[in-house]
Motif scaffolding. Structure first.
Motif, PDB file in Angstrom:
ATOM      1  N   GLU A  13       5.162  -7.645   1.729  1.00  0.00           N
ATOM      2  CA  GLU A  13       6.210  -8.813   1.494  1.00  0.00           C
ATOM      3  C   GLU A  13       5.960  -9.119   2.728  1.00  0.00           C
ATOM      4  O   GLU A  13       6.678  -9.024   3.977  1.00  0.00           O
ATOM      5  N   ASP A  14       5.396 -10.623   3.163  1.00  0.00           N
ATOM      6  CA  ASP A  14       5.266 -11.460   4.591  1.00  0.00           C
ATOM      7  C   ASP A  14       6.659 -10.974   5.298  1.00  0.00           C
ATOM      8  O   ASP A  14       8.116 -11.323   4.133  1.00  0.00           O
ATOM      9  N   GLY A  15       6.598 -11.386   6.075  1.00  0.00           N
ATOM     10  CA  GLY A  15       8.124 -11.315   6.961  1.00  0.00           C
ATOM     11  C   GLY A  15       8.959 -10.556   7.226  1.00  0.00           C
ATOM     12  O   GLY A  15      10.269 -10.440   7.595  1.00  0.00           O
ATOM     13  N   HIS A  16       8.620  -8.844   6.551  1.00  0.00           N
ATOM     14  CA  HIS A  16       9.450  -7.668   7.072  1.00  0.00           C
ATOM     15  C   HIS A  16       9.492  -6.529   7.538  1.00  0.00           C
ATOM     16  O   HIS A  16       8.092  -6.005   6.988  1.00  0.00           O
ATOM     17  N   ASP A  17       9.755  -6.248   9.003  1.00  0.00           N
ATOM     18  CA  ASP A  17       9.116  -5.655   9.855  1.00  0.00           C
ATOM     19  C   ASP A  17       9.252  -4.026   9.180  1.00  0.00           C
ATOM     20  O   ASP A  17       7.853  -3.203   9.467  1.00  0.00           O
ATOM     21  N   ALA A  18      10.009  -3.740   8.140  1.00  0.00           N
ATOM     22  CA  ALA A  18      10.289  -2.080   7.917  1.00  0.00           C
ATOM     23  C   ALA A  18       8.868  -1.635   6.823  1.00  0.00           C
ATOM     24  O   ALA A  18       8.402  -0.929   7.072  1.00  0.00           O
ATOM     25  N   LEU A  19       8.773  -3.318   5.776  1.00  0.00           N
ATOM     26  CA  LEU A  19       7.842  -3.013   5.004  1.00  0.00           C
ATOM     27  C   LEU A  19       6.315  -2.714   5.793  1.00  0.00           C
ATOM     28  O   LEU A  19       5.361  -2.225   5.326  1.00  0.00           O
ATOM     29  N   GLU A  20       5.560  -3.498   6.717  1.00  0.00           N
ATOM     30  CA  GLU A  20       4.640  -4.260   7.223  1.00  0.00           C
ATOM     31  C   GLU A  20       4.420  -2.428   8.314  1.00  0.00           C
ATOM     32  O   GLU A  20       3.677  -1.530   8.241  1.00  0.00           O
ATOM     33  N   ALA A  21       6.111  -1.942   8.402  1.00  0.00           N
ATOM     34  CA  ALA A  21       5.546  -0.618   9.539  1.00  0.00           C
ATOM     35  C   ALA A  21       5.225   0.752   8.030  1.00  0.00           C
ATOM     36  O   ALA A  21       4.328   1.800   8.651  1.00  0.00           O
ATOM     37  N   ALA A  22       5.844   0.260   7.262  1.00  0.00           N
ATOM     38  CA  ALA A  22       5.432   1.362   5.808  1.00  0.00           C
ATOM     39  C   ALA A  22       4.152   1.440   5.461  1.00  0.00           C
ATOM     40  O   ALA A  22       3.251   1.817   5.375  1.00  0.00           O
ATOM     41  N   ALA A  23       3.701   0.287   5.479  1.00  0.00           N
ATOM     42  CA  ALA A  23       2.378  -0.120   5.214  1.00  0.00           C
ATOM     43  C   ALA A  23       1.514   0.459   6.096  1.00  0.00           C
ATOM     44  O   ALA A  23      -0.016   0.706   5.510  1.00  0.00           O
ATOM     45  N   ARG A  24       1.990   0.319   7.623  1.00  0.00           N
ATOM     46  CA  ARG A  24       0.242   0.907   8.308  1.00  0.00           C
ATOM     47  C   ARG A  24       0.565   2.571   8.025  1.00  0.00           C
ATOM     48  O   ARG A  24      -0.285   3.256   8.562  1.00  0.00           O
ATOM     49  N   GLU A  25       2.009   3.425   7.918  1.00  0.00           N
ATOM     50  CA  GLU A  25       2.512   4.531   8.052  1.00  0.00           C
ATOM     51  C   GLU A  25       1.174   4.954   6.628  1.00  0.00           C
ATOM     52  O   GLU A  25       0.670   6.114   7.002  1.00  0.00           O
ATOM     53  N   TYR A  55      -3.390   0.014  -6.382  1.00  0.00           N
ATOM     54  CA  TYR A  55      -2.401  -1.139  -4.933  1.00  0.00           C
ATOM     55  C   TYR A  55      -0.945  -0.180  -4.662  1.00  0.00           C
ATOM     56  O   TYR A  55      -0.426   0.433  -5.561  1.00  0.00           O
ATOM     57  N   ALA A  56      -0.810  -0.502  -3.496  1.00  0.00           N
ATOM     58  CA  ALA A  56       0.718  -0.061  -3.192  1.00  0.00           C
ATOM     59  C   ALA A  56       1.550  -1.704  -2.688  1.00  0.00           C
ATOM     60  O   ALA A  56       1.079  -2.437  -2.206  1.00  0.00           O
ATOM     61  N   PHE A  57       2.326  -1.698  -3.472  1.00  0.00           N
ATOM     62  CA  PHE A  57       3.201  -3.205  -3.267  1.00  0.00           C
ATOM     63  C   PHE A  57       4.736  -3.034  -2.658  1.00  0.00           C
ATOM     64  O   PHE A  57       5.342  -2.051  -2.780  1.00  0.00           O
ATOM     65  N   GLY A  58       5.049  -4.130  -0.876  1.00  0.00           N
ATOM     66  CA  GLY A  58       6.247  -3.403  -0.538  1.00  0.00           C
ATOM     67  C   GLY A  58       6.857  -4.456  -0.521  1.00  0.00           C
ATOM     68  O   GLY A  58       5.928  -5.876  -0.359  1.00  0.00           O
ATOM     69  N   VAL A  59       7.814  -4.055  -1.139  1.00  0.00           N
ATOM     70  CA  VAL A  59       8.525  -5.322  -2.105  1.00  0.00           C
ATOM     71  C   VAL A  59      10.217  -5.534  -1.301  1.00  0.00           C
ATOM     72  O   VAL A  59      11.057  -4.262  -0.992  1.00  0.00           O
ATOM     73  N   ALA A  60      10.563  -6.752  -0.269  1.00  0.00           N
ATOM     74  CA  ALA A  60      12.543  -6.640  -0.494  1.00  0.00           C
ATOM     75  C   ALA A  60      12.965  -7.070  -1.270  1.00  0.00           C
ATOM     76  O   ALA A  60      13.884  -7.003  -1.772  1.00  0.00           O
ATOM     77  N   THR A 110       3.814   6.196 -10.770  1.00  0.00           N
ATOM     78  CA  THR A 110       4.954   7.256  -9.080  1.00  0.00           C
ATOM     79  C   THR A 110       5.854   6.218  -9.043  1.00  0.00           C
ATOM     80  O   THR A 110       6.229   5.032  -8.786  1.00  0.00           O
ATOM     81  N   ALA A 111       6.840   6.931  -8.691  1.00  0.00           N
ATOM     82  CA  ALA A 111       8.076   6.427  -8.443  1.00  0.00           C
ATOM     83  C   ALA A 111       7.973   6.058  -6.855  1.00  0.00           C
ATOM     84  O   ALA A 111       7.388   5.960  -6.501  1.00  0.00           O
ATOM     85  N   ASP A 112       9.245   5.042  -7.227  1.00  0.00           N
ATOM     86  CA  ASP A 112       9.115   3.971  -6.448  1.00  0.00           C
ATOM     87  C   ASP A 112       9.711   4.767  -4.874  1.00  0.00           C
ATOM     88  O   ASP A 112      10.640   5.204  -4.422  1.00  0.00           O
ATOM     89  N   PHE A 113       9.453   4.806  -3.525  1.00  0.00           N
ATOM     90  CA  PHE A 113       9.445   4.735  -2.701  1.00  0.00           C
ATOM     91  C   PHE A 113      10.444   3.881  -1.479  1.00  0.00           C
ATOM     92  O   PHE A 113      10.114   2.996  -0.921  1.00  0.00           O
ATOM     93  N   THR A 114      11.682   4.198  -1.056  1.00  0.00           N
ATOM     94  CA  THR A 114      12.736   3.778  -0.741  1.00  0.00           C
ATOM     95  C   THR A 114      12.047   4.048   1.595  1.00  0.00           C
ATOM     96  O   THR A 114      11.884   4.533   1.753  1.00  0.00           O
ATOM     97  N   VAL A 115      11.467   2.771   1.802  1.00  0.00           N
ATOM     98  CA  VAL A 115      10.765   2.889   3.294  1.00  0.00           C
ATOM     99  C   VAL A 115      11.772   3.417   4.517  1.00  0.00           C
ATOM    100  O   VAL A 115      11.329   4.122   4.855  1.00  0.00           O
TER     101      VAL A 115
END
Length: 131
Positions: A13-25, A55-60, A110-115
């Motif tokens: 999701e745009d604008g969420h640094d924690a999700l972007e960092a998790a995506a990079r991980e 697909y992996a979707f990062g959601v806030a 796969t269960a959701d992963f809390t970043v």
């Protein structure tokens, strides 16, 4: 699949640094096993969605404007059997988006992963490892 590697599209999701960092991980964790493409939700294209095997979707916020086009596209696309997983900033953040993606018939095993928790590497392996 080229070179036998899975093609994973990681959308955050745009604008969420924690999700972007998790995506990079996730990308770092899977880079030896899969071809990984990272995209902000507002930048994803239909050809990228069609080309992916997982697909992996990062959601806030599942109702955020960034998800509108993906919701529309996946509402009319059949991706039956392709794996999808969600990484979230808090438990149950992706429930509304999962419901919107249901017509695409993605496989959510796969269960959701809390970043904020540890374990991105182990969680992301479920996107490419065969059962």
């Amino acid at each position: 699949m080229e070179n036998g590697k899975a093609k994973v599209l990681v959308v955050y999701e745009d604008g969420h640094d924690a999700l972007e960092a998790a995506a990079r991980e996730i990308k770092a964790a899977l880079s030896r096993k899969a071809s990984i493409k990272l995209r902000a939700a507002s930048e994803v294209s239909v050809p990228e969605i069609l080309a992916a095997s997982s697909y992996a979707f990062g959601v806030a916020n599942a109702g955020a404007h960034a998800w509108l086009e993906i919701r529309r596209v996946l509402g009319g696309m059949n991706l039956a059997g392709r794996r999808a997983a969600f990484f979230v900033d808090r438990p149950k953040a992706a429930e509304q988006l999962k419901a919107a993606f249901a017509p695409a018939e993605l496989r959510l095993d796969t269960a959701d992963f809390t970043v904020s928790a540890d374990g991105a590497k182990a969680w992301s392996a479920g996107l490419v490892d065969r059962p």
